[in-house]
Motif scaffolding. Structure first.
Motif, short mmCIF file in Angstrom:
data_model
loop_
_atom_site.label_atom_id
_atom_site.label_comp_id
_atom_site.label_asym_id
_atom_site.label_seq_id
_atom_site.Cartn_x
_atom_site.Cartn_y
_atom_site.Cartn_z
N ALA A 177 30.54 -11.03 -45.13
CA ALA A 177 30.22 -12.15 -45.97
C ALA A 177 31.21 -13.06 -46.32
N THR A 178 31.41 -14.05 -45.52
CA THR A 178 32.53 -14.98 -45.95
C THR A 178 32.00 -16.11 -46.68
N ARG A 179 30.76 -16.25 -47.18
CA ARG A 179 30.58 -17.58 -48.03
C ARG A 179 30.25 -17.01 -49.44
N GLY A 180 30.31 -15.63 -49.81
CA GLY A 180 30.06 -15.15 -51.07
C GLY A 180 28.50 -14.51 -51.25
N ALA A 181 28.05 -14.23 -52.52
CA ALA A 181 26.94 -13.72 -52.77
C ALA A 181 25.76 -14.44 -53.12
N GLY A 209 26.38 -15.79 -43.37
CA GLY A 209 27.57 -15.33 -43.98
C GLY A 209 27.56 -14.97 -45.46
N TYR A 210 26.42 -14.79 -45.92
CA TYR A 210 26.07 -14.45 -47.34
C TYR A 210 25.80 -13.16 -47.37
N GLU A 211 26.35 -12.75 -48.49
CA GLU A 211 25.93 -10.97 -49.17
C GLU A 211 24.78 -11.38 -50.01
N VAL A 212 23.57 -10.54 -49.39
CA VAL A 212 22.37 -11.12 -50.05
C VAL A 212 22.18 -9.65 -51.02
N ILE A 213 21.98 -10.02 -52.40
CA ILE A 213 21.68 -9.06 -53.30
C ILE A 213 20.15 -9.13 -53.76
N VAL A 214 19.49 -8.03 -53.56
CA VAL A 214 18.18 -7.90 -53.87
C VAL A 214 17.87 -7.04 -55.17
N PRO A 215 17.81 -7.55 -56.33
CA PRO A 215 17.64 -6.64 -57.16
C PRO A 215 16.08 -6.14 -57.58
N GLU A 216 15.63 -5.10 -58.13
CA GLU A 216 14.40 -4.82 -58.36
C GLU A 216 13.79 -5.88 -58.99
N GLN A 217 12.61 -6.23 -58.81
CA GLN A 217 11.73 -7.30 -59.39
C GLN A 217 10.15 -7.08 -59.36
N ASP A 250 26.13 -16.32 -62.29
CA ASP A 250 26.91 -17.58 -61.72
C ASP A 250 26.36 -17.69 -60.17
N LEU A 251 25.22 -17.03 -59.81
CA LEU A 251 24.89 -16.87 -58.33
C LEU A 251 23.82 -17.54 -58.12
N THR A 252 23.68 -18.15 -56.77
CA THR A 252 22.41 -18.96 -56.51
C THR A 252 21.33 -18.13 -56.17
N ILE A 253 20.09 -18.33 -56.72
CA ILE A 253 18.77 -17.35 -56.48
C ILE A 253 18.04 -18.00 -55.26
#
Length: 419
Positions: A177-181, A209-217, A250-253
């Motif tokens: 993940a070179t571009r962040g989360a 290149g993104y780390e993808v965070i998938v919270p419960e939703q 601070d993360l783009t959704i």
């Protein structure tokens, strides 16, 4: 009328009469542009038109019952988009309908069909049985008679595995993940019914290149709002906002749920009247995935080493995407793929409008609204069509007979990620 229902109706009437709504109302000059653009008024006399049931009728509504005609508004938002005076016509009509439902009561059907997460959780473990029931003519006839959902209305397809179950067992991404989360918002459909499209969206973002965070939703409350259940909708959207903020503020959704994105960007604020700073925070950070990828492209940061996809592809930009004021980024994105001939539908609406076209008394109206689109899709396809929102895809596929996918599916294929 119960005391609680009376209180809800009174509170909603106060919303209708507050200064901001009144200022918007008084900007109406009766030009009738909204009337001529309305896809519902064009096909049925049961809806008097957005101006008539909105700004015009609102001037006489202070203590009078809401005209039942407003219930035939599909909430597509076209009237607000085309109004040259900036009148919130669709928003006024949505609140007026909620007043009517608060005064008269919400039918059990309208309360039931809004529970999309519950349906997803119930159908996933028994997907083959659920799909067989929804495909059975006798069962659908009984559903129409008992529940009020039309026998031919499009239904979601249950999957045997939810997105979050897949995420728990999938191997870790091999690309760094070179571009962040980023935070990924999949919506109810992506979580349970269109899991494959959600998987492909995650894989595209990871490929970039993104780390993808998938919270419960959970649900965004849009279906509840559209059916006049404002209290439940407000609770749903606040709960979802907390969930999407949980990985960090601070993360783009990034979203593949086009209608739900519009709910978070503006509808929860303008229609439900939620002014929480947390909602504003999420609304300013969320991007529909095609919008986000085109922003990368315009910044010179999107790889365009796409493999050719040789086909004609009819593409429909849904109402709730157009109401977000971002143009048609999916159409622009798809045109970057070599060999892909994109045919824009240029049709106002597919007719489904969330749960509107499911209802037995509105099904034929929804079909008449969408017929020009179905004709275009049937005449201009090589086995596939594309659209950004879930219920619109189900409507197009059911009524045209052409498989209809999220645009990210084509991007995933063009990047060669299907191998």
């Amino acid at each position: 009328m119960s005391d609680k229902r009376d209180e809800r109706a009174k509170a909603l009437r106060e919303r209708l009469n507050n200064e901001l709504q009144r200022m918007s109302l008084d900007m109406c000059v009766k030009c009738t542009i909204c009337e001529t653009a309305c896809p519902v008024a064009a096909v049925t006399p049961l809806f008097s038109g957005p101006k008539f049931v909105g700004p015009q009728a609102e001037r006489f509504r202070d203590d009078e019952p809401v005209d039942h005609s407003v219930d035939y508004c599909s909430s597509c938002g076209t009237c607000s988009v085309v109004c040259p005076q900036g009148v919130n016509v669709a928003e006024l009509n949505s609140i007026a309908r909620a007043v009517m439902k608060a005064e008269q009561g919400v039918p059990v059907r309208d309360q039931t069909i809004t529970q999309t997460v519950l349906m997803g959780k119930a159908m996933t473990p028994v997907a083959p049985i659920a799909n067989a029931v929804l495909d059975n003519k006798l069962a659908r006839y009984a559903m129409e008679k008992v529940v009020g959902v039309h026998r031919n209305a499009p239904m979601p397809t249950a999957r045997g595995e939810s997105l979050h179950k897949w995420l728990k067992k999938r191997p870790s991404p091999t690309k760094p993940a070179t571009r962040g989360a980023l935070v990924y918002f999949h919506g109810c459909a992506g979580g349970y019914f269109e899991v494959d499209a959600a998987k492909k969206a995650i894989e595209v973002l990871e490929y970039l290149g993104y780390e993808v965070i998938v919270p419960e939703q959970g649900c965004c409350g849009l279906a509840e709002q559209s059916n006049g259940l404002f209290e439940k909708a407000s609770a749903s959207v606040r709960r979802l906002v907390d969930q999407l903020r949980s990985p960090g503020t601070d993360l783009t959704i990034i979203s593949t749920a086009g209608s739900c994105t519009g709910m978070l960007k503006h509808e929860a604020h303008q229609i439900l009247g939620i002014h929480d700073p947390e909602l504003l925070d999420v609304g300013t950070r969320i991007r529909e995935i095609s919008e986000f990828l085109m922003e990368l492209y315009e910044a010179g940061e999107l790889p365009t080493d796409f493999q050719p996809v040789n086909m004609r592809l009819p593409y429909h930009a849904p109402c709730q995407l157009k109401s977000q004021g971002m143009g048609t980024p999916a159409s622009d994105l798809l045109r970057l793929i070599p060999g892909l001939e994109v045919i824009d539908s240029n049709v106002t609406c597919c007719g489904i409008a969330g749960t509107y076209g499911l209802k037995k008394e509105k099904y034929e109206i929804a079909q008449a609204v969408g017929q020009p689109l179905f004709d275009i899709v049937q005449a201009n396809n090589d086995g596939l069509a594309a659209c950004d929102t879930e219920t619109c895809r189900w409507q197009i596929e059911k009524s045209s007979g052409v498989e209809t996918v999220h645009p990210i599916v084509l991007v995933h294929r063009a990047y060669g990620l299907g191998r």
